[in-house]
Each structure stands twice: as structure tokens, then as C-alpha cells.
Design a protein around this motif. Structure first.
Motif, PDB file in Angstrom:
ATOM      1  N   ASP A 171      40.543  81.311  63.454  1.00  0.00           N
ATOM      2  CA  ASP A 171      41.690  80.595  62.870  1.00  0.00           C
ATOM      3  C   ASP A 171      41.493  80.559  61.350  1.00  0.00           C
ATOM      4  OD1 ASP A 171      43.877  78.279  63.886  1.00  0.00           O
ATOM      5  OD2 ASP A 171      43.041  77.937  61.886  1.00  0.00           O
ATOM      6  N   HIS A 173      41.964  78.304  59.256  1.00  0.00           N
ATOM      7  CA  HIS A 173      41.384  77.044  58.777  1.00  0.00           C
ATOM      8  C   HIS A 173      39.967  76.879  59.328  1.00  0.00           C
ATOM      9  CE1 HIS A 173      45.840  76.449  58.958  1.00  0.00           C
ATOM     10  NE2 HIS A 173      45.608  75.986  57.736  1.00  0.00           N
ATOM     11  N   ASP A 177      46.713  82.416  62.625  1.00  0.00           N
ATOM     12  CA  ASP A 177      47.319  82.037  61.343  1.00  0.00           C
ATOM     13  C   ASP A 177      46.649  82.700  60.135  1.00  0.00           C
ATOM     14  OD1 ASP A 177      45.090  80.500  61.824  1.00  0.00           O
ATOM     15  OD2 ASP A 177      46.083  78.559  61.568  1.00  0.00           O
TER      16      ASP A 177
HETATM   17 ZN   LIG Z   1      44.772  76.987  61.640  1.00  0.00          ZN
END
Ligand SMILES: [Zn+2]
Length: 382
Positions: free
Chosen positions: A178, A180, A266
Motif C-alpha cells: 500500500d 501509505h 494506491d
Molecule cells: Zn493506502
């Protein structure tokens, strides 16, 4: 890959979770005109629709998961946290933590997301399937033991790793790609020598100052956290270089019984939350590499759990790329690829390569590995 080896876990109620009116990731308030918040999950239903329409879903056995029990959730979370999520959701909506807006259905969706992750992990451990994909929402990797954070209510992957340990897995590797940093997963396992957490994320994106290269675990867990914070603009070649030069050697040095992947999408070049450049080809290549690694190290046992992904139009193709790789199929025809694939930043750049070189020479797991095998070929720096 045999159809009976692959399982797909999803539940309609996961698509009923909705963080409510807002714009982007901010709820309606001063200066915020209602539009829609990210992670409104008709997008995820569209992703499942594309996997089905493409025929790739026919390769999977579809499983409807049961909700996680209190016992499952308590493997990671404190009782007060579970009570808060349930109470805010039952009241019709609100913030169950920090930027963790929920609606009436969210508590049930979150239990199903965690339940799918636990069930997939147990089914793979017990040999019912070899590989599994959980298309779930809400996501989980920011959720900490005592608080929901940034759209994440329960930490699906962390709960799955603890459930694997409960079922006898000795060592579990988690790869989180991901965009993040998975602060919640890191926090749960920071002092646990038996769970290796590797995160590839955009440097400093969210949470701020989380996921630094020097965060490598503590106490008995020293060396079992490995952060790869990449600069904005990182694309296909750099991600694959990280997989081959950091993730694979770390996995071999660690020796897991099971691999879990926090498989957010993402980090794509069309995602509104991150500033990375990955394409469906990148996710296909990374998922293929991780399945090969699982074949080599864990008897093929690997579970992918969806995390973030906020491009309404591109997320379905990215999930299809991942699902195709898990099924051993070639990368899908991607009508969006031409807009990203030719960009110069898709090649490995020197400033990205430096992050890899630093980890190769400084991270406890990799430095040990390097001492045994000697330094690898220099990067294709440009
Ligand atoms: Zn994320």
C-alpha cells in the motif's frame, strides 16, 4: 494453477461500508463541499465485477466469509476499541477514531473484512487452498490496537497473522505495498521476532514521520521490521528492484511458513492519494514474484488482503492485474497503460536506488545476507 488451489473471499456487506459525505478524504465541514469520500465501495464492487467479467474469477473458488469473532479481534485490539467501533456504527455514523468515518453498516463490514482475512489464512494453513485473495473493506493497516485510523477500523492483516500463529505457524512474513505506511501492523509486531513486516511506501506520505528506514524493530524483534520509503514519482522498475533486491533476500533470510500481502493498489499512477506511478503491470509482476517466493519458501502458502485504492476508474484494472498473477495468468490487457507506461520515471532512478542500497548494507536481515553472498550486481541507475 489449479482452480481448487485458489480462493476468493468477499462479502456484499463489505461494499455497504461508506465513510459518509465528504470530499476526498475529508468529511463535510468548513470549506468542504459535499462530493464523495474515497473508499466509497461501489468502486470495489466494480473491481470484483471486472475480475468476474474477464473470466479470471472462474479460476477461483469463491468463499463467503463469516464475521470475525471477538476472540479473533482481541488477538490485536483492546475491548474498548471494538466497543467504540460498534457504538459509533450503531448510532448511524461518525468518527470511530482518527479520520475513520463509519456508517451504520461499517461495524459489520469491518468484522467481515477481518473474518475473511482470518478464514483465508486458516484455510491456506490447513491446506484447503494454496493461495487466497480477500477483496475486503474497510481496510486495516493503519488501525492500531487501541484506535481506528485513516479509514481503517480493524487491522485485518495483523489479526490474520496472529490467527496464523494461533494455528501453529511459527514465522509469518507480511509484505505491505500500500502506498501509505502500515503503522498499525508495524506497531503490533515491532517487538515480535516471529513476524517480519516489510513495507514499501511513499516516503513521509501518511502517517507523517512513520515508516523510516531506521525503524527496524525493537528488543527481540530487532531486524523483523523493514521499511522501504520511496520518493514520490517512483514507478515500475524501482518497485520491482525493491522486490528482487530487498523483499526476496529478506524473506529468504527470515524463512517464513506463510506470506501475507497487504495488497493496496494506491501506489498507482492514477491514484488521488499517492504520488507513485505503478501500473497494472507492476502489481501483476509483484504478485507473481510473491507467489514464486511462496512456492520456494512456504509450500506456496500466500494470502493477499486488499487495502487502499482510490482511483474510481483504475482500481478495478489493478485488482485484475493482481488476481491474474495469483491465478498464474498473464497480465491483463490494460487500456489505461499507455498513459503511464511510457513515462521516464518508470525506470529506476539513482535517488530511488540509494534507498535500496542503504537497506542492502544497513538493515540487519539484509546486511547479514550480504555478508554471506557478497554484494549483488549494481543497479541500473539512471
Ligand atoms: Zn493506502
Amino acid at each position: 494453477m489449479n482452480t481448487s488451489d485458489l480462493a476468493w473471499y468477499s462479502h456484499e456487506m463489505c461494499f455497504w461500508h461508506d465513510p459518509g459525505p465528504g470530499s476526498g478524504y475529508v468529511p463535510v465541514g468548513p470549506g468542504v463541499e459535499p462530493l464523495r469520500q474515497f473508499a466509497v465501495d461501489p468502486d470495489l464492487r466494480r473491481a470484483e465485477g471486472l475480475v468476474r467479467a474477464s473470466g479470471v474469477m472462474d479460476r477461483y473458488t469463491c468463499v463467503t466469509p463469516a464475521p470475525a469473532s471477538d476472540e479473533d479481534l482481541l488477538l490485536v485490539h483492546v475491548p474498548e476499541h471494538i466497543e467504540r467501533v460498534e457504538a459509533v456504527s450503531a448510532s448511524g455514523g461518525g468518527d470511530a477514531g482518527v479520520y475513520a468515518q463509519v456508517n451504520y453498516h461499517s461495524a459489520q463490514a469491518a468484522r467481515l473484512a477481518a473474518g475473511a482475512s482470518v478464514q483465508a489464512t486458516e484455510d491456506v494453513l490447513h491446506g484447503r487452498f494454496r493461495r487466497a485473495y480477500c477483496l475486503v473493506r474497510p481496510p486495516g493497516h493503519h488501525a492500531e490496537p487501541d484506535r481506528a485510523m485513516a479509514l481503517c477500523l480493524y487491522n485485518n492483516v495483523a489479526i490474520a497473522a496472529r490467527a496464523a500463529q494461533r494455528r501453529g505457524a511459527r514465522r509469518v512474513m507480511i509484505l505491505d505495498w500500500d502506498v501509505h505506511h502500515g503503522n498499525g501492523i508495524q506497531r503490533v509486531f515491532y517487538e515480535d521476532p516471529d513476524v517480519l513486516y516489510v513495507s514499501i511506501h511513499q516516503d513521509g506520505l501518511f502517517p507523517a514521520a512513520s515508516g523510516l528506514v531506521m525503524e527496524t524493530g525493537a528488543g527481540a524483534g530487532t531486524g523483523s521490521t523493514l521499511n522501504v520509503p520511496l520518493p514520490p514519482g517512483t514507478g515500475h522498475d524501482a518497485y520491482l528492484a525493491v522486490v528482487s533486491r530487498v523483499v526476496e533476500p529478506a524473506a529468504r533470510a527470515f524463512g517464513p511458513d506463510l506470506v501475507l500481502v497487504a495488497a493496496g493498489v494506491d501506489a498507482s499512477g492514477h491514484d488521488p492519494m499517492g504520488r507513485m506511478m505503478c501500473t497494472s503491470r507492476t502489481f501483476h509482476a509483484m504478485a507473481s514474484a510473491m507467489c514464486r517466493l511462496a512456492d520456494e519458501l512456504t509450500g506456496g502458502r500466500i494470502v493477499f488482503v486488499h487495502e487502499g485504492g482510490y482511483s474510481a476508474w483504475y482500481q478495478p484494472m489493478l485488482v485484475l492485474g493482481t488476481a491474474s498473477a495469483i491465478a498464474g495468468l498473464s497480465a491483463p490487457q490494460d487500456p489505461f497503460l499507455h498513459s503511464l507506461d511510457h513515462l521516464p520515471g518508470q525506470r529506476l532512478q539513482r535517488h530511488q536506488s540509494r534507498v535500496i542500497e542503504h537497506l542492502e548494507t544497513h538493515h540487519p536481515l539484509l546486511a547479514r545476507h550480504l555478508a554471506v553472498t557478497g554484494p549483488g550486481r549494481g543497479a541500473a541507475d539512471e
